[in-house]
Design a protein around this motif. Structure first.
Motif, PDB file in Angstrom:
ATOM      1  N   GLU A 156       2.156   7.975  14.965  1.00 36.41           N
ATOM      2  CA  GLU A 156       2.451   8.785  16.145  1.00 36.41           C
ATOM      3  C   GLU A 156       2.172   8.004  17.419  1.00 36.41           C
ATOM      4  O   GLU A 156       1.165   7.306  17.527  1.00 36.41           O
ATOM      5  N   GLY A 157       3.080   8.133  18.361  1.00 36.17           N
ATOM      6  CA  GLY A 157       2.902   7.457  19.640  1.00 36.17           C
ATOM      7  C   GLY A 157       3.199   5.971  19.590  1.00 36.17           C
ATOM      8  O   GLY A 157       3.030   5.265  20.560  1.00 36.17           O
ATOM      9  N   VAL A 158       3.661   5.498  18.466  1.00 38.23           N
ATOM     10  CA  VAL A 158       3.953   4.075  18.308  1.00 38.23           C
ATOM     11  C   VAL A 158       5.395   3.936  17.853  1.00 38.23           C
ATOM     12  O   VAL A 158       5.833   4.623  16.936  1.00 38.23           O
ATOM     13  N   ARG A 159       6.121   3.066  18.514  1.00 38.13           N
ATOM     14  CA  ARG A 159       7.470   2.763  18.054  1.00 38.13           C
ATOM     15  C   ARG A 159       7.352   1.582  17.107  1.00 38.13           C
ATOM     16  O   ARG A 159       6.990   0.488  17.509  1.00 38.13           O
ATOM     17  N   PHE A 160       7.623   1.823  15.858  1.00 39.69           N
ATOM     18  CA  PHE A 160       7.476   0.789  14.841  1.00 39.69           C
ATOM     19  C   PHE A 160       8.859   0.388  14.364  1.00 39.69           C
ATOM     20  O   PHE A 160       9.569   1.175  13.754  1.00 39.69           O
ATOM     21  N   PHE A 161       9.248  -0.823  14.686  1.00 39.86           N
ATOM     22  CA  PHE A 161      10.527  -1.352  14.234  1.00 39.86           C
ATOM     23  C   PHE A 161      10.234  -2.497  13.287  1.00 39.86           C
ATOM     24  O   PHE A 161       9.441  -3.371  13.602  1.00 39.86           O
ATOM     25  N   CYS A 162      10.870  -2.476  12.170  1.00 37.10           N
ATOM     26  CA  CYS A 162      10.659  -3.540  11.196  1.00 37.10           C
ATOM     27  C   CYS A 162      12.014  -4.072  10.772  1.00 37.10           C
ATOM     28  O   CYS A 162      12.712  -3.464   9.975  1.00 37.10           O
ATOM     29  N   PHE A 163      12.410  -5.165  11.360  1.00 33.40           N
ATOM     30  CA  PHE A 163      13.629  -5.846  10.979  1.00 33.40           C
ATOM     31  C   PHE A 163      13.195  -7.101  10.235  1.00 33.40           C
ATOM     32  O   PHE A 163      12.541  -7.964  10.808  1.00 33.40           O
ATOM     33  N   ILE A 206       0.835  -1.203   0.000  1.00 36.48           N
ATOM     34  CA  ILE A 206       0.000   0.000   0.000  1.00 36.48           C
ATOM     35  C   ILE A 206       0.872   1.257   0.000  1.00 36.48           C
ATOM     36  O   ILE A 206       0.591   2.217  -0.716  1.00 36.48           O
ATOM     37  N   ALA A 207       1.956   1.246   0.782  1.00 32.93           N
ATOM     38  CA  ALA A 207       2.863   2.397   0.816  1.00 32.93           C
ATOM     39  C   ALA A 207       3.482   2.633  -0.557  1.00 32.93           C
ATOM     40  O   ALA A 207       3.635   3.789  -0.982  1.00 32.93           O
ATOM     41  N   GLN A 208       3.808   1.567  -1.275  1.00 33.94           N
ATOM     42  CA  GLN A 208       4.356   1.727  -2.630  1.00 33.94           C
ATOM     43  C   GLN A 208       3.324   2.353  -3.563  1.00 33.94           C
ATOM     44  O   GLN A 208       3.645   3.248  -4.340  1.00 33.94           O
ATOM     45  N   ARG A 209       2.089   1.884  -3.477  1.00 38.04           N
ATOM     46  CA  ARG A 209       1.039   2.425  -4.346  1.00 38.04           C
ATOM     47  C   ARG A 209       0.751   3.893  -4.060  1.00 38.04           C
ATOM     48  O   ARG A 209       0.519   4.694  -4.958  1.00 38.04           O
ATOM     49  N   LEU A 210       0.742   4.256  -2.779  1.00 41.76           N
ATOM     50  CA  LEU A 210       0.436   5.627  -2.388  1.00 41.76           C
ATOM     51  C   LEU A 210       1.635   6.564  -2.503  1.00 41.76           C
ATOM     52  O   LEU A 210       1.480   7.785  -2.530  1.00 41.76           O
ATOM     53  N   GLY A 211       2.826   5.967  -2.500  1.00 43.60           N
ATOM     54  CA  GLY A 211       4.027   6.795  -2.515  1.00 43.60           C
ATOM     55  C   GLY A 211       4.280   7.447  -1.173  1.00 43.60           C
ATOM     56  O   GLY A 211       4.943   8.473  -1.081  1.00 43.60           O
ATOM     57  N   ALA A 212       3.741   6.870  -0.122  1.00 39.90           N
ATOM     58  CA  ALA A 212       3.898   7.424   1.228  1.00 39.90           C
ATOM     59  C   ALA A 212       3.795   6.295   2.243  1.00 39.90           C
ATOM     60  O   ALA A 212       3.181   5.267   1.993  1.00 39.90           O
ATOM     61  N   PHE A 213       4.397   6.530   3.383  1.00 35.51           N
ATOM     62  CA  PHE A 213       4.345   5.569   4.484  1.00 35.51           C
ATOM     63  C   PHE A 213       3.604   6.233   5.638  1.00 35.51           C
ATOM     64  O   PHE A 213       3.820   7.418   5.902  1.00 35.51           O
ATOM     65  N   PRO A 214       2.731   5.526   6.329  1.00 35.93           N
ATOM     66  CA  PRO A 214       1.968   6.174   7.406  1.00 35.93           C
ATOM     67  C   PRO A 214       2.856   6.648   8.549  1.00 35.93           C
ATOM     68  O   PRO A 214       3.825   5.999   8.898  1.00 35.93           O
TER      69      PRO A 214
END
Length: 142
Positions: A125-132, A114-122
């Protein structure tokens, strides 16, 4: 007992149990926690799990690993026969060294698509998002 015999021969038995973040899904909601940071310890209240058999089974296994560790320490506190670690995995990516796919219906591939299609990543806020991204072949050698 088997761990005790093995320890006398080669040192402590080391166990790494691959659990799931589903085990602690409701941590902040059910235990009146003062923090949203989940402790790196076995949680004795099964209400913290996601309401599904998989999460419940992982929670039970965490309890078994914890009990075995305590029992080994009681038998010989100076040199416990068992060293156990539980790792709560959120998601493993698909294979790296062979043909195969990562299920596209899983949450991380869906978010990336979805981020690729939109050209943006959400902005979370207030969330630590780690993606390994850890391919399954690499996990098995840990």
């Amino acid at each position: 007992r088997e761990a005790g015999r093995a320890r006398r021969q080669r040192g402590p038995v080391r166990v790494l149990f691959a659990s799931s973040i589903a085990v602690v899904r409701h941590y902040g909601e059910t235990l009146a926690a003062t923090t949203t940071v989940v402790p790196e310890a076995s949680l004795g209240d099964s209400r913290v799990t996601t309401a599904m058999g998989y999460a419940g089974a992982k929670w039970i296994c965490e309890q078994v690993v914890q009990q075995a560790t305590w029992q080994a320490a009681e038998e010989d506190a100076s040199a416990p026969a068992l060293e156990a670690v539980t790792v709560r995995i959120g998601q493993l990516s698909g294979p790296e060294a062979s043909e195969g796919i990562w299920k596209t219906e899983e949450h991380i591939p869906t978010l990336m698509r979805i981020a690729q299609r939109l050209g943006a990543f959400p902005k979370l806020e207030g969330v630590r998002f780690f993606c390994f991204l850890l391919p399954s072949q690499r996990l098995r050698v840990v």
